[in-house]
Design an enzyme around this catalytic site. Structure first.
Site, PDB file in Angstrom:
ATOM      1  N   HIS A  51       1.014  -1.119   0.056  1.00 44.45           N
ATOM      2  CA  HIS A  51      -0.186  -0.085   0.043  1.00 44.45           C
ATOM      3  C   HIS A  51       1.033   1.073  -0.140  1.00 44.45           C
ATOM      4  O   HIS A  51       2.078   1.215   0.162  1.00 44.45           O
ATOM      5  CB  HIS A  51      -1.035  -0.020   1.280  1.00 44.45           C
ATOM      6  CG  HIS A  51      -0.424   0.342   2.407  1.00 44.45           C
ATOM      7  ND1 HIS A  51       0.165  -0.539   3.347  1.00 44.45           N
ATOM      8  CD2 HIS A  51      -0.454   1.664   3.135  1.00 44.45           C
ATOM      9  CE1 HIS A  51       0.658  -0.027   4.423  1.00 44.45           C
ATOM     10  NE2 HIS A  51       0.140   1.303   4.469  1.00 44.45           N
ATOM     11  N   TYR A 119       4.242   2.152  14.186  1.00 43.75           N
ATOM     12  CA  TYR A 119       4.604   3.199  13.292  1.00 43.75           C
ATOM     13  C   TYR A 119       3.709   4.354  13.443  1.00 43.75           C
ATOM     14  O   TYR A 119       2.776   4.516  14.031  1.00 43.75           O
ATOM     15  CB  TYR A 119       3.969   2.706  11.962  1.00 43.75           C
ATOM     16  CG  TYR A 119       2.578   2.131  11.681  1.00 43.75           C
ATOM     17  CD1 TYR A 119       1.525   2.647  11.427  1.00 43.75           C
ATOM     18  CD2 TYR A 119       1.991   0.906  12.179  1.00 43.75           C
ATOM     19  CE1 TYR A 119       0.181   2.473  11.051  1.00 43.75           C
ATOM     20  CE2 TYR A 119       0.774   0.498  12.139  1.00 43.75           C
ATOM     21  CZ  TYR A 119      -0.079   1.238  11.521  1.00 43.75           C
ATOM     22  OH  TYR A 119      -1.402   1.095  11.120  1.00 43.75           O
TER      23      TYR A 119
END
Length: 151
Positions: A51, A119
């Site tokens: 992605h 993240y």
């Protein structure tokens, strides 16, 4: 290395209680702004790819487990357009990896233990207008072979 990607080698400070590690500091010159911190666990041999984002940058860190990270540059104005890079991250190689917008990214968990990814993104997730665009893990335009090769 794909243009705009940055790596921060992480330092562990250990003693008889365990360790401490700074993953991101405001003076690291990695993120232009802070949006969201997230975490996810993936089981062995899982592939999460690909992605990319049009607006946000990602900063990845794997505190547990080990992974193979694959990046593919989709930026037509980049000197590394259509280049693919591979990084090995996790317990055996503790690094933070900055992934610029318009660079497709994904990973595969290596070994027999789950991996946890933490993240940080430059923008928070907006479910009404998600900045997330999918590409199949086996997309022929990227042409990455996810299998482990033994000699």
């Amino acid at each position: 290395m794909i243009e705009g990607v940055k790596i921060k080698k992480l330092q562990k400070y250990t003693d008889d209680r365990g360790y401490f590690m700074e993953v991101l500091r405001d003076d690291d010159d990695l993120l232009e702004r802070f949006g969201q911190l997230s975490a996810s666990l993936s089981y062995p041999q899982v592939i999460k790819a690909f992605h990319y984002h049009k607006k946000q940058d990602d900063l990845w860190f794997f505190p547990t487990g080990n992974v193979q990270v694959v990046l593919h540059d989709l930026r037509e104005d980049s000197s590394t357009y259509k280049c693919t890079d591979v990084y090995y991250m996790g317990e055996n190689n503790p690094i933070s990896l900055l992934i610029p917008r318009m660079v497709a990214h994904g990973y595969r968990v290596l070994g027999n233990q789950p991996a946890i990814i933490m993240y940080i993104t430059t923008y928070s997730y907006n479910p009404l207008e998600p900045d997330e665009y999918r590409i199949p893990y086996n997309d022929p335009g990227i042409g990455f072979d996810w299998t482990t090769k033994f000699k």
